[in-house]
Design a protein around this motif. Structure first.
Motif, short mmCIF file in Angstrom:
data_model
loop_
_atom_site.label_atom_id
_atom_site.label_comp_id
_atom_site.label_asym_id
_atom_site.label_seq_id
_atom_site.Cartn_x
_atom_site.Cartn_y
_atom_site.Cartn_z
N GLN A 74 0.81 -1.21 0.00
CA GLN A 74 0.00 0.00 0.00
C GLN A 74 0.85 1.27 0.00
O GLN A 74 0.31 2.38 0.03
CB GLN A 74 -0.93 0.00 1.22
N TYR A 75 2.16 1.11 -0.02
CA TYR A 75 3.09 2.23 -0.01
C TYR A 75 3.97 2.23 -1.26
O TYR A 75 4.41 1.18 -1.71
CB TYR A 75 4.00 2.16 1.21
N GLU A 76 4.26 3.44 -1.79
CA GLU A 76 5.23 3.57 -2.86
C GLU A 76 6.63 3.24 -2.33
O GLU A 76 7.40 2.55 -2.97
CB GLU A 76 5.23 5.00 -3.42
N LYS A 77 6.94 3.76 -1.14
CA LYS A 77 8.23 3.52 -0.49
C LYS A 77 7.96 2.92 0.88
O LYS A 77 7.31 3.54 1.71
CB LYS A 77 9.02 4.83 -0.36
N PHE A 78 8.47 1.71 1.12
CA PHE A 78 8.21 1.02 2.39
C PHE A 78 9.48 0.33 2.87
O PHE A 78 9.47 -0.82 3.27
CB PHE A 78 7.08 0.00 2.21
N GLY A 79 10.58 1.09 2.82
CA GLY A 79 11.83 0.54 3.33
C GLY A 79 11.79 0.43 4.84
O GLY A 79 10.93 1.01 5.51
N GLN A 80 12.74 -0.31 5.38
CA GLN A 80 12.79 -0.50 6.84
C GLN A 80 13.12 0.81 7.52
O GLN A 80 14.04 1.53 7.12
CB GLN A 80 13.83 -1.55 7.20
N THR A 81 12.38 1.15 8.55
CA THR A 81 12.68 2.31 9.38
C THR A 81 13.89 1.98 10.24
O THR A 81 13.92 0.96 10.92
CB THR A 81 11.49 2.68 10.28
N THR A 82 14.91 2.83 10.21
CA THR A 82 16.14 2.54 10.93
C THR A 82 16.07 3.01 12.38
O THR A 82 15.26 3.88 12.74
CB THR A 82 17.34 3.23 10.25
N ASP A 83 16.95 2.45 13.21
CA ASP A 83 17.05 2.91 14.59
C ASP A 83 17.39 4.39 14.64
O ASP A 83 16.85 5.14 15.47
CB ASP A 83 18.13 2.12 15.33
N GLU A 84 18.29 4.82 13.75
CA GLU A 84 18.71 6.22 13.73
C GLU A 84 17.54 7.15 13.42
O GLU A 84 17.42 8.24 14.01
CB GLU A 84 19.82 6.42 12.69
N LEU A 95 12.13 10.93 17.65
CA LEU A 95 11.75 11.06 19.05
C LEU A 95 12.40 12.28 19.70
O LEU A 95 11.79 12.98 20.52
CB LEU A 95 12.10 9.79 19.83
N ARG A 96 13.63 12.56 19.32
CA ARG A 96 14.29 13.76 19.83
C ARG A 96 13.55 15.01 19.37
O ARG A 96 13.29 15.92 20.17
CB ARG A 96 15.75 13.82 19.34
N GLU A 97 13.22 15.05 18.09
CA GLU A 97 12.52 16.23 17.56
C GLU A 97 11.15 16.39 18.19
O GLU A 97 10.67 17.51 18.41
CB GLU A 97 12.40 16.12 16.03
N ALA A 98 10.49 15.27 18.50
CA ALA A 98 9.13 15.32 19.04
C ALA A 98 9.09 15.81 20.48
O ALA A 98 8.01 16.09 21.00
CB ALA A 98 8.49 13.93 18.96
#
Length: 226
Positions: free
Chosen positions: A197-207, A213-216
């Motif tokens: 369902q996504y054009e781009k669905f690569g793995q979200t990295t730890d970084e 989370l820092r920005e949030a």
């Protein structure tokens, strides 16, 4: 260009579109909880739009004795971590009490390790008495989401809203019983996988998770967990 209503460019795009559907909850000052890792980029956009605090909610499966791939329960992160057991699976395998306790401690240790990595030592934001929006990048079978919802209920969240971009109808029916409200943008049929369902669905990295989370931390009152 999106091919259809059930298709998203990437996780941030899905998050922005979900945020539009969730703006009506801004006045109740919700806590946004993301299932890592893929749920974090989606939840970040929601937290940004609603100016709401963002945290991660870790769920670790407890496998059956000798059949680790078969989940008999889960441990769910939080200010008061919850053990959620599958009654049917427990009846089938009948694991010893000490087995469950040992596995719980082992999974809690892994949750702590991951929280130290992602949230850099910040304690989980409390959910008791709060309205919570639980976010993932999509649902397939719904097992992880179901455990998270049950744990949030045991942890006395005042109101639980499940928000996902896409899910099969049968999975929504399963997990929806444990949420006060479900917001899902698309339920394609036939449903083959979340990634399609996504054009781009690569793995979200730890970084990426750590950076978001820092920005949030500038959203809402996220600092209360420090």
């Amino acid at each position: 260009m999106l091919r259809d209503k059930a298709h998203f460019r990437d996780r941030p795009d899905a998050g922005r579109r979900l945020a539009e559907a969730l703006m009506r909850f801004a006045d109740i000052e919700p806590l946004i909880l993301a299932l890592p890792r893929g749920g974090v980029p989606v939840a970040f956009e929601i937290a940004k739009a609603l100016d709401a605090p963002l945290d991660v909610l870790f769920v670790r499966k407890i496998g059956a004795p000798g059949h680790a791939e078969y989940g008999i329960g889960a441990v769910v992160d939080g200010a008061d971590p919850q053990l959620v057991l599958n009654d049917e699976a427990m009846e089938i395998f009948r694991p010893p009490r000490d087995y469950i306790e040992t596995e719980k401690k082992r999974q809690l240790a892994e949750i702590e390790r991951r929280r130290m990595l992602y949230a850099e030592g910040r304690r989980p934001l409390p959910v008791k008495g709060r309205s919570v929006i639980l976010v993932d990048d999509g649902i397939a079978t719904g097992g992880t989401v179901l455990a998270a919802l049950k744990a949030l209920r045991k942890d006395q969240a005042a109101r639980i809203i499940l928000a996902v971009p896409v899910a099969p109808g049968e999975s929504l029916a399963l997990v929806g019983k444990d949420a006060d409200e479900v917001v899902c943008l698309a339920t394609p049929e036939p449903f083959l996988s979340v990634g399609l369902q996504y054009e781009k669905f690569g793995q979200t990295t730890d970084e990426e998770v750590i950076s978001l989370l820092r920005e949030a931390e500038r959203f809402g009152n996220s600092s209360m967990g420090r």
